[in-house]
Design a protein around this motif. Structure first.
Motif, PDB file in Angstrom:
ATOM      1  N   GLU A  28       0.811  -1.217   0.000  1.00  0.00           N
ATOM      2  CA  GLU A  28       0.000   0.000   0.000  1.00  0.00           C
ATOM      3  C   GLU A  28       0.848   1.272   0.000  1.00  0.00           C
ATOM      4  O   GLU A  28       0.340   2.345  -0.297  1.00  0.00           O
ATOM      5  CB  GLU A  28      -0.987  -0.018   1.165  1.00  0.00           C
ATOM      6  N   ARG A  91     -10.269 -15.578  -3.834  1.00  0.00           N
ATOM      7  CA  ARG A  91     -10.215 -14.183  -4.313  1.00  0.00           C
ATOM      8  C   ARG A  91      -8.826 -13.589  -4.078  1.00  0.00           C
ATOM      9  O   ARG A  91      -8.270 -12.907  -4.938  1.00  0.00           O
ATOM     10  CB  ARG A  91     -11.283 -13.329  -3.614  1.00  0.00           C
ATOM     11  N   ALA A  95      -6.248 -12.474  -6.999  1.00  0.00           N
ATOM     12  CA  ALA A  95      -5.753 -11.095  -7.080  1.00  0.00           C
ATOM     13  C   ALA A  95      -4.228 -11.068  -7.162  1.00  0.00           C
ATOM     14  O   ALA A  95      -3.649 -10.335  -7.976  1.00  0.00           O
ATOM     15  CB  ALA A  95      -6.244 -10.283  -5.879  1.00  0.00           C
ATOM     16  N   ILE A 105      -5.341  -4.512 -12.893  1.00  0.00           N
ATOM     17  CA  ILE A 105      -6.052  -4.611 -11.620  1.00  0.00           C
ATOM     18  C   ILE A 105      -5.607  -3.449 -10.755  1.00  0.00           C
ATOM     19  O   ILE A 105      -4.406  -3.160 -10.661  1.00  0.00           O
ATOM     20  CB  ILE A 105      -5.813  -5.985 -10.949  1.00  0.00           C
ATOM     21  N   LEU A 106      -6.560  -2.756 -10.174  1.00  0.00           N
ATOM     22  CA  LEU A 106      -6.237  -1.581  -9.366  1.00  0.00           C
ATOM     23  C   LEU A 106      -5.537  -1.993  -8.074  1.00  0.00           C
ATOM     24  O   LEU A 106      -5.954  -2.950  -7.405  1.00  0.00           O
ATOM     25  CB  LEU A 106      -7.504  -0.802  -9.031  1.00  0.00           C
ATOM     26  N   ARG A 107      -4.504  -1.257  -7.731  1.00  0.00           N
ATOM     27  CA  ARG A 107      -3.760  -1.511  -6.490  1.00  0.00           C
ATOM     28  C   ARG A 107      -4.712  -1.496  -5.297  1.00  0.00           C
ATOM     29  O   ARG A 107      -4.630  -2.331  -4.397  1.00  0.00           O
ATOM     30  CB  ARG A 107      -2.654  -0.454  -6.327  1.00  0.00           C
ATOM     31  N   GLN A 108      -5.638  -0.532  -5.308  1.00  0.00           N
ATOM     32  CA  GLN A 108      -6.578  -0.414  -4.199  1.00  0.00           C
ATOM     33  C   GLN A 108      -7.467  -1.658  -4.093  1.00  0.00           C
ATOM     34  O   GLN A 108      -7.767  -2.123  -2.996  1.00  0.00           O
ATOM     35  CB  GLN A 108      -7.450   0.823  -4.367  1.00  0.00           C
ATOM     36  N   ASP A 109      -7.877  -2.212  -5.240  1.00  0.00           N
ATOM     37  CA  ASP A 109      -8.709  -3.420  -5.223  1.00  0.00           C
ATOM     38  C   ASP A 109      -7.942  -4.604  -4.631  1.00  0.00           C
ATOM     39  O   ASP A 109      -8.493  -5.368  -3.829  1.00  0.00           O
ATOM     40  CB  ASP A 109      -9.193  -3.765  -6.637  1.00  0.00           C
ATOM     41  N   VAL A 110      -6.687  -4.736  -5.019  1.00  0.00           N
ATOM     42  CA  VAL A 110      -5.860  -5.817  -4.469  1.00  0.00           C
ATOM     43  C   VAL A 110      -5.713  -5.626  -2.959  1.00  0.00           C
ATOM     44  O   VAL A 110      -5.897  -6.572  -2.177  1.00  0.00           O
ATOM     45  CB  VAL A 110      -4.469  -5.877  -5.146  1.00  0.00           C
ATOM     46  N   ASN A 112      -7.691  -4.096  -0.928  1.00  0.00           N
ATOM     47  CA  ASN A 112      -8.967  -4.376  -0.263  1.00  0.00           C
ATOM     48  C   ASN A 112      -9.219  -5.873  -0.132  1.00  0.00           C
ATOM     49  O   ASN A 112      -9.724  -6.339   0.896  1.00  0.00           O
ATOM     50  CB  ASN A 112     -10.126  -3.716  -1.018  1.00  0.00           C
ATOM     51  N   ILE A 113      -8.871  -6.627  -1.160  1.00  0.00           N
ATOM     52  CA  ILE A 113      -9.071  -8.083  -1.123  1.00  0.00           C
ATOM     53  C   ILE A 113      -8.177  -8.725  -0.066  1.00  0.00           C
ATOM     54  O   ILE A 113      -8.626  -9.572   0.722  1.00  0.00           O
ATOM     55  CB  ILE A 113      -8.811  -8.701  -2.521  1.00  0.00           C
ATOM     56  N   ASP A 116      -9.427  -7.678   3.393  1.00  0.00           N
ATOM     57  CA  ASP A 116     -10.650  -8.423   3.715  1.00  0.00           C
ATOM     58  C   ASP A 116     -10.310  -9.837   4.180  1.00  0.00           C
ATOM     59  O   ASP A 116     -10.888 -10.343   5.146  1.00  0.00           O
ATOM     60  CB  ASP A 116     -11.569  -8.460   2.483  1.00  0.00           C
TER      61      ASP A 116
END
Length: 199
Positions: A28, A91, A95, A105-110, A112-113, A116
């Motif tokens: 991040e 998931r 990712a 793939i967005l860094r933020q999406d990775v 978040n996964i 989570d």
């Protein structure tokens, strides 16, 4: 006792989640994390909890439903919880595979996964320790625990053996060692960068 072993495994799992959290923090910050550590953690979760840890819990829950259906109902749906763990792991692995394959793939999406996965794993462990394990300890008899232990040791699958547990311990230690090496390397690079900047 089986519950003591499961609690010890939860502590080991949390050590891996701490290492994963550190790699997520690095990611991040826009720095490349140690993907060897991350892939090793994914591999561990793909094998040990699913093949060894969760089946033991499922046996205990089955006995709990027989001995005290009301307590089992209050605990909830363990099979559903375990399936959600598997789904989150898939998931997470997908990712990371996407990042390593340079997919869009967005860094933020990775992030978040992965976050989570960590949060939900910790919540799952807390739920089991707060609700499930105490209900089982209260409801199950000594004979029930003996039958569960017998079912686990008589399974015949080599992953249900002391050897498999020793291999898993070695794998956990290796993952944590990789994380320490990655952290030492990052510290060394940061120190060299700081020294170069002062020149």
């Amino acid at each position: 006792m089986i519950i003591d072993s499961l609690l010890r495994e939860h502590r080991n799992i949390d050590l891996l989640l701490v290492a994963l959290q550190r790699e997520l923090e690095i990611f991040e910050q826009g720095i490349r994390p140690d993907y060897e550590v991350i892939r090793a953690i994914i591999s561990y979760f793909e094998v040990y909890p699913e093949v060894y840890h969760h089946p033991q819990e499922d046996l205990i829950f089955s006995k709990l439903k027989t001995r005290d259906p009301d307590a089992a109902a209050l605990v909830g749906d363990l099979a559903h919880e375990h399936q959600e763990v598997v789904d989150r792991l898939h998931r997470f692995a997908h990712a990371i595979d996407g990042v390593l394959a340079d997919r869009e793939i967005l860094r933020q999406d990775v992030g978040n996964i992965v976050r989570d996965f960590i949060i939900c794993e910790r919540h799952h462990i807390m739920w089991e320790e707060r609700d499930f394990f105490p209900a089982a300890l209260k409801a199950l008899s000594a004979q029930d625990w003996t039958e569960i232990a017998s079912a686990v040791t008589d399974h015949g699958d080599p992953l249900f053996s002391e050897t498999a547990e020793a291999i898993s311990d070695v794998l956990r230690a290796h993952i944590l060692e990789l994380e320490q090496e990655a952290e030492a390397e990052r510290s060394s690079v940061a120190c060299l960068s700081a020294m170069a900047a002062t020149r």
